[in-house]
Design an enzyme around this catalytic site. Structure first.
Site, PDB file in Angstrom:
ATOM      1  N   ILE A 299      17.090  37.503  63.513  1.00  0.00           N
ATOM      2  CA  ILE A 299      18.177  38.095  64.303  1.00  0.00           C
ATOM      3  C   ILE A 299      19.428  37.742  63.501  1.00  0.00           C
ATOM      4  O   ILE A 299      19.910  36.611  63.551  1.00  0.00           O
ATOM      5  CB  ILE A 299      18.225  37.532  65.735  1.00  0.00           C
ATOM      6  N   PRO A 300      19.926  38.703  62.715  1.00  0.00           N
ATOM      7  CA  PRO A 300      20.859  38.385  61.620  1.00  0.00           C
ATOM      8  C   PRO A 300      22.302  38.097  62.036  1.00  0.00           C
ATOM      9  O   PRO A 300      23.228  38.863  61.744  1.00  0.00           O
ATOM     10  CB  PRO A 300      20.769  39.627  60.738  1.00  0.00           C
ATOM     11  N   CYS A 301      22.514  36.959  62.664  1.00  0.00           N
ATOM     12  CA  CYS A 301      23.866  36.564  63.067  1.00  0.00           C
ATOM     13  C   CYS A 301      24.767  36.308  61.867  1.00  0.00           C
ATOM     14  O   CYS A 301      25.996  36.335  61.999  1.00  0.00           O
ATOM     15  CB  CYS A 301      23.818  35.357  64.002  1.00  0.00           C
ATOM     16  N   HIS A 302      24.176  36.101  60.685  1.00  0.00           N
ATOM     17  CA  HIS A 302      24.992  35.888  59.488  1.00  0.00           C
ATOM     18  C   HIS A 302      25.754  37.141  59.080  1.00  0.00           C
ATOM     19  O   HIS A 302      26.698  37.064  58.300  1.00  0.00           O
ATOM     20  CB  HIS A 302      24.111  35.397  58.322  1.00  0.00           C
TER      21      HIS A 302
END
Length: 159
Positions: A125-128
């Site tokens: 889950i690409p919060c970056h």
């Protein structure tokens, strides 16, 4: 169940519960987070698959993950996390853009940031991929150095 893998951003602990990935944690690992860990199970099929997919991601061979996920969070947090998955590989979005996609005003940017920071399954889950409105890197649970490396990895893979 859980396992630990090596990665270009340091060791990662992958946690599985009831047939779904519930957490990916950066080292140093903190026990007592309230997440059930169970026993280490390096050969559990789902953990092996998650490790394989993460390895492909870090090798620039994978742009999307295909894993059953069960992040624990409020309805608001889950709605934000669903928007994170919609940010394409190598792309970024601001906190305000995420708020707008959720039908909220820019004033909700801070709430988006709080939910983003609570994401228990980073990378997948690409919060970056969420950045400040002015394009700067802002907080990341794994540290800004890791965030920068992940964004560079994705950018480099596109060229």
């Amino acid at each position: 169940m859980w396992t630990v893998i090596e990665s270009p951003i340091g060791p990662l602990r992958i946690v599985e519960q009831d047939g779904a990935i519930t957490a990916i944690e950066f080292s140093p690992f903190r026990d007592g987070t309230g997440r059930p860990l169970g026993d280490r199970a390096d050969d559990a099929p789902l953990l092996v698959e998650a490790a394989r997919q993460l390895g492909e991601y870090f090798a620039r061979e994978r742009t999307e993950f295909d894993l059953p996920l069960a992040p624990t969070g409020s309805a608001w947090q889950r709605s934000v996390w669903a928007q994170l998955v919609a940010i394409g590989y190598g792309e970024t979005a601001s906190y305000g853009q995420i708020a707008a996609r959720l039908g909220k005003t820019n004033a909700a940017s801070r709430a988006v940031g709080t939910a983003n920071g609570a994401n228990p399954i980073p990378i997948v889950i690409p919060c970056h991929r969420v950045i400040g409105a002015n394009g700067t890197l802002t907080g990341y649970a794994g540290g800004l150095d890791r965030k920068q490396l992940l964004l560079e990895l994705e950018q480099d893979a596109l060229f």
